[in-house]
Every structure is written in structure tokens, then in C-alpha cells.
Design an enzyme around this catalytic site. Structure first.
Site, PDB file in Angstrom:
ATOM      1  N   THR A  10      27.117  13.521  36.839  1.00 46.24           N
ATOM      2  CA  THR A  10      27.049  13.123  35.431  1.00 46.24           C
ATOM      3  C   THR A  10      26.008  13.920  34.664  1.00 46.24           C
ATOM      4  O   THR A  10      26.294  14.487  33.609  1.00 46.24           O
ATOM      5  CB  THR A  10      26.737  11.617  35.335  1.00 46.24           C
ATOM      6  OG1 THR A  10      27.774  10.887  35.999  1.00 46.24           O
ATOM      7  CG2 THR A  10      26.671  11.172  33.884  1.00 46.24           C
ATOM      8  N   VAL A 126      12.167   9.512  32.986  1.00 44.09           N
ATOM      9  CA  VAL A 126      11.815   8.224  32.370  1.00 44.09           C
ATOM     10  C   VAL A 126      12.410   8.167  30.971  1.00 44.09           C
ATOM     11  O   VAL A 126      12.185   9.055  30.154  1.00 44.09           O
ATOM     12  CB  VAL A 126      10.286   8.044  32.274  1.00 44.09           C
ATOM     13  CG1 VAL A 126       9.951   6.731  31.570  1.00 44.09           C
ATOM     14  CG2 VAL A 126       9.653   8.077  33.655  1.00 44.09           C
ATOM     15  N   GLU A 184      25.862  -0.473  38.634  1.00 45.21           N
ATOM     16  CA  GLU A 184      26.511   0.017  39.844  1.00 45.21           C
ATOM     17  C   GLU A 184      27.163  -1.149  40.592  1.00 45.21           C
ATOM     18  O   GLU A 184      26.856  -2.320  40.363  1.00 45.21           O
ATOM     19  CB  GLU A 184      25.475   0.691  40.747  1.00 45.21           C
ATOM     20  CG  GLU A 184      24.742   1.864  40.127  1.00 45.21           C
ATOM     21  CD  GLU A 184      25.620   3.078  39.964  1.00 45.21           C
ATOM     22  OE1 GLU A 184      26.680   3.150  40.625  1.00 45.21           O
ATOM     23  OE2 GLU A 184      25.259   3.961  39.167  1.00 45.21           O
ATOM     24  N   LYS A 199       9.649   4.145  37.324  1.00 47.38           N
ATOM     25  CA  LYS A 199       9.344   4.717  36.016  1.00 47.38           C
ATOM     26  C   LYS A 199       7.947   4.345  35.530  1.00 47.38           C
ATOM     27  O   LYS A 199       7.239   5.184  34.967  1.00 47.38           O
ATOM     28  CB  LYS A 199      10.411   4.276  35.012  1.00 47.38           C
ATOM     29  CG  LYS A 199      11.784   4.854  35.314  1.00 47.38           C
ATOM     30  CD  LYS A 199      12.872   4.247  34.453  1.00 47.38           C
ATOM     31  CE  LYS A 199      14.237   4.821  34.807  1.00 47.38           C
ATOM     32  NZ  LYS A 199      15.331   4.178  34.043  1.00 47.38           N
ATOM     33  N   GLY A 297      22.615   7.946  30.679  1.00 43.26           N
ATOM     34  CA  GLY A 297      23.870   8.570  30.267  1.00 43.26           C
ATOM     35  C   GLY A 297      23.786  10.077  30.328  1.00 43.26           C
ATOM     36  O   GLY A 297      22.710  10.671  30.292  1.00 43.26           O
TER      37      GLY A 297
END
Length: 401
Positions: A10, A126, A184, A199, A297
Site C-alpha cells: 500500500t 507517526v 485488520e 508512536k 492510508g
């Protein structure tokens, strides 16, 4: 500048697309052309427009002196660590979105990059497309950072948003997130808080100069949040958010934790909904600074990756600096103080007052109340007294302040 992309999933495909689509814009800004020479993946992609650049052997990249920058978007901390270390040893700068790798080996890889006079940058690790690491490391570096609090995981924020907006249970909201591709099939890393812990470990390292292992950070997820808790929070004008927090007190104590918090409506983090992320940074001179945007994304993460590529191409890269903490930053939170939302059963209101002191009742349907400010140690001692009397804590959420 010739680059290689490691991983064509991705983020990798999004990065390749952005480097191609915005090629002229990047060249105008960076002052030189950025060319994808290789894409390394164990799979082949014969239908891809980049098919002629896809190879399966990383050693080709490692040995090619023309390649000066490697973009690592494989994920995980095993193969990615091996390839990253080999690239840095070969004098190639590395840009990554791999939060697990940075949180686990960041101090070592930064030291190696400095030794080899190249760069290791990880803006995309992050906050997805939100530029937050570079401002902390550069623009706010002259401030003493006293707090970083962030909604750092879009999956949990979506689930909590749906629980508030539709009254859905945790299980129903999770199923909806999975159906939409936000969660997920195994959502453990998200809903148990592990993703946020990695993070906040990175953010805390930039603020303090020292990296604490994410495994050592006090971490709670959102599985235990009930519809009744959502209703109680709404009643007092609050939202519930999973926050990663780095705090530095006036006496120098530092805390790192991940947990759900009740946020009042006037908090800048309270209204951040759906899959969006938000990070509040507090400096001793600048005050509060907010960063907000899409936290995950293909396109937002690719934007952050290419931002680091751009910095290196135009000679504006910086060197994040932190070392392994080696135990000198406390990883337990006994003295962290806040008010608390608590629901108990098995004892009456008079016993609650004896154990918890003055409280603010919240519900006539169950024994729910807000406590005065108290430390983690103080709360645990009260819970022990409660249980000794035959009582039980049904729910407990800290209040953000």
C-alpha cells in the site's frame, strides 16, 4: 538522485505513484530529478507501470553506487532491520514509514547513519501524512517539551467515534471498522494500544532525547470500554479517546503511557473523529501547538515519505538524535496524577465515600462517579481496599487535563 523502494504494498505503491505524478513539482523544489531505479519485493507485478524496475534481490540495490537513497516501506522489524542496516553501512540514506523498526532500533540506526554521514528519516512512522516529527525536532527544539498527547491510531478513533455517534457496542463498532478496511482481521495491535505505544515512544524520544522501549510503556487499549461508559461521558460533555502521552513535570519526572482518557469538549483533541489523528505538543515558551490530519492510508503516508526524500534531495535533512534510555526514564506511572471516572459494584455509596473520599456521582443506574485527583499508586491502594470489602471495579477511565 536515484532511489530504491523496498516493499510494493500500500505505502510502497503510493510512494512510487507520488514520485512519478509529482515528479516535476519535486524536481523544482529539490533542485534535482528523483528517479526510481529499483523496487524490491518478493512478488512480481507484471501489470504494474513499474514492472520493469521490480527486482527480488536487495543486494543489487546494496551494491549499486548510483542509488543514494533507500525508501523502506516493508514493515516489521526483522527483514526491514537487516536491509536498513545494510543500506546505511553502504552509505545510503534511508527513509521509512516503519514505526515498529524505529521504535525498536531507532537509536542504533540513527547512530549508524551519523557514522556513515548519511540520513535516517521517519516522518511517516507517526501520524501518516501529518508533519509532526520534523517540527518537533527542528522548529520546537529550542522549547522544553512538557507534553505530547496524541490520538495516534485511526482504527481506535473510528471505533470510539462510532460508539459515540451511533451508540454501537465496541464489538459492533470494531466489526464495522473491519468491514470498511479500517481494522485488520486481527486488530490486536490497534485496539490493545500497541501501535500507539510505538508512536508515543518515538515522539517521546524526540522530546527527551532518549528512547524507551514501547514494550516498557504502560499500555491499555479500548476493549473494556462499554456503552454505559460512553453514555456517562456524553452526559458530562466529554468524549473518550485513546491517547499516547509523554509528560514532563515541573520537578523533572517523565511519564509515558497509552490509555483511554475522558476529554472535555473544550480540549482540542476532543472533536477529532473517525480515522483522523491529532497531536498536541506543549512547549514551555510556545505553549500549545496542534497537528491534525489523516493518520494512515496510501496517499497520506506516501506524502510524508516523499517529504523526507525531498529534504534529503535539497540538502535540508536533519539528524534526529536520541539514545536508548537504559532505565533512566521511569517506565512505571505510580506518581502520575489525575481525576478518574470509576464504576464499582458490590459496595454501597457510603463505602465508596469512605474508600475514595469526596466523589461526584454520575448515574442512578449504576455506581459510577468521578474521583478527586489522585496518583496511580493512590488509586491502586483504594482498589485493594475496595476488593477487600467485597467490591469490584467495573470500569475505570482517567480524565485528561
Amino acid at each position: 538522485m536515484k532511489v530504491a523502494i523496498l516493499g510494493f504494498g500500500t505505502v510502497g505503491s503510493g510512494t512510487a505513484e507520488m514520485l512519478t505524478k509529482n515528479k516535476a513539482l519535486l524536481e523544482a523544489h529539490a533542485g534535482e530529478e528523483v528517479e526510481i531505479k529499483y523496487i524490491v519485493d518478493i512478488r512480481s507485478f507484471p501489470e504494474s507501470p513499474f514492472a520493469d524496475r521490480i527486482i527480488n534481490d536487495f543486494s543489487v540495490v546494496e551494491k549499486d553506487e548510483e542509488v543514494s537513497l533507500v525508501i523502506e516501506v516493508i514493515g516489521g522489524a526483522k527483514i526491514a532491520y537487516d536491509f536498513t542496516k545494510r543500506a546505511l553501512l553502504a552509505g545510503k540514506s534511508v527513509v521509512t514509514s516503519n514505526k515498529e523498526l524505529v521504535a525498536t532500533y531507532g537509536a542504533e540506526l540513527l547512530a549508524l547513519a551519523k557514522e556513515k554521514d548519511c540520513y535516517y528519516l521517519f516522518e511517516a512512522a507517526v501520524g501518516g501524512g501529518i508533519p509532526v516529527l520534523s517540527p518537533i525536532a527542528n522548529d520546537l527544539s529550542h522549547n522544553e517539551i512538557t507534553e505530547i498527547s496524541g490520538i495516534l491510531n485511526g482504527t481506535t478513533n473510528y471505533i470510539l467515534t462510532r460508539m459515540f455517534s451511533s451508540g454501537a457496542s465496541f464489538e459492533a463498532a470494531l466489526a464495522e471498522a473491519q468491514a470498511k478496511g479500517y481494522a485488520e482481521a486481527d486488530p490486536t495491535a490497534d485496539v490493545e494500544g500497541h501501535d500507539a505505544a510505538r508512536k508515543i515512544a518515538i515522539l517521546g524520544a524526540l522530546a527527551s532525547g532518549k528512547m524507551v522501549s514501547s514494550d516498557a510503556i504502560h499500555t491499555e487499549g479500548i476493549r473494556a470500554i462499554r456503552a454505559e461508559d460512553v453514555a456517562a461521558a456524553s452526559k458530562i460533555g466529554c468524549s473518550i479517546k485513546l491517547l499516547g502521552r509523554y509528560l514532563r513535570t515541573e520537578n523533572g519526572d517523565m511519564f509515558l503511557l497509552v490509555a483511554p482518557f475522558l476529554l472535555p469538549a473544550d480540549s482540542p483533541l476532543s472533536g477529532i473523529s473517525d480515522v483522523y489523528n491529532g497531536v498536541l505538543v506543549r512547549g514551555n515558551f510556545v505553549g500549545d501547538v496542534m497537528f491534525y490530519g489523516r493518520g494512515a492510508g496510501s496517499e497520506p503516508t506516501a506524502s510524508a515519505v516523499v517529504a523526507d526524500v525531498d529534504k534529503i534531495a535539497r540538502g535540508a535533512a536533519y539528524r534526529p538524535a536520541f539514545i536508548v534510555a537504559d532505565g533512566d526514564i521511569p517506565t512505571e506511572i505510580s506518581f502520575f496524577r489525575t481525576r478518574r471516572y470509576v464504576v464499582v459494584e458490590g459496595i454501597d455509596a457510603s463505602a465508596v465515600e469512605i474508600i475514595f473520599g469526596e466523589t461526584e456521582p454520575l448515574s442512578s443506574e449504576e455506581n459510577a462517579f468521578l474521583t478527586a485527583e489522585m496518583s496511580e499508586k493512590g488509586f491502586k491502594s483504594r482498589v485493594a481496599r475496595l476488593e477487600a470489602c467485597g467490591g469490584k471495579v467495573v470500569s475505570h477511565i482517567r480524565l485528561y487535563r
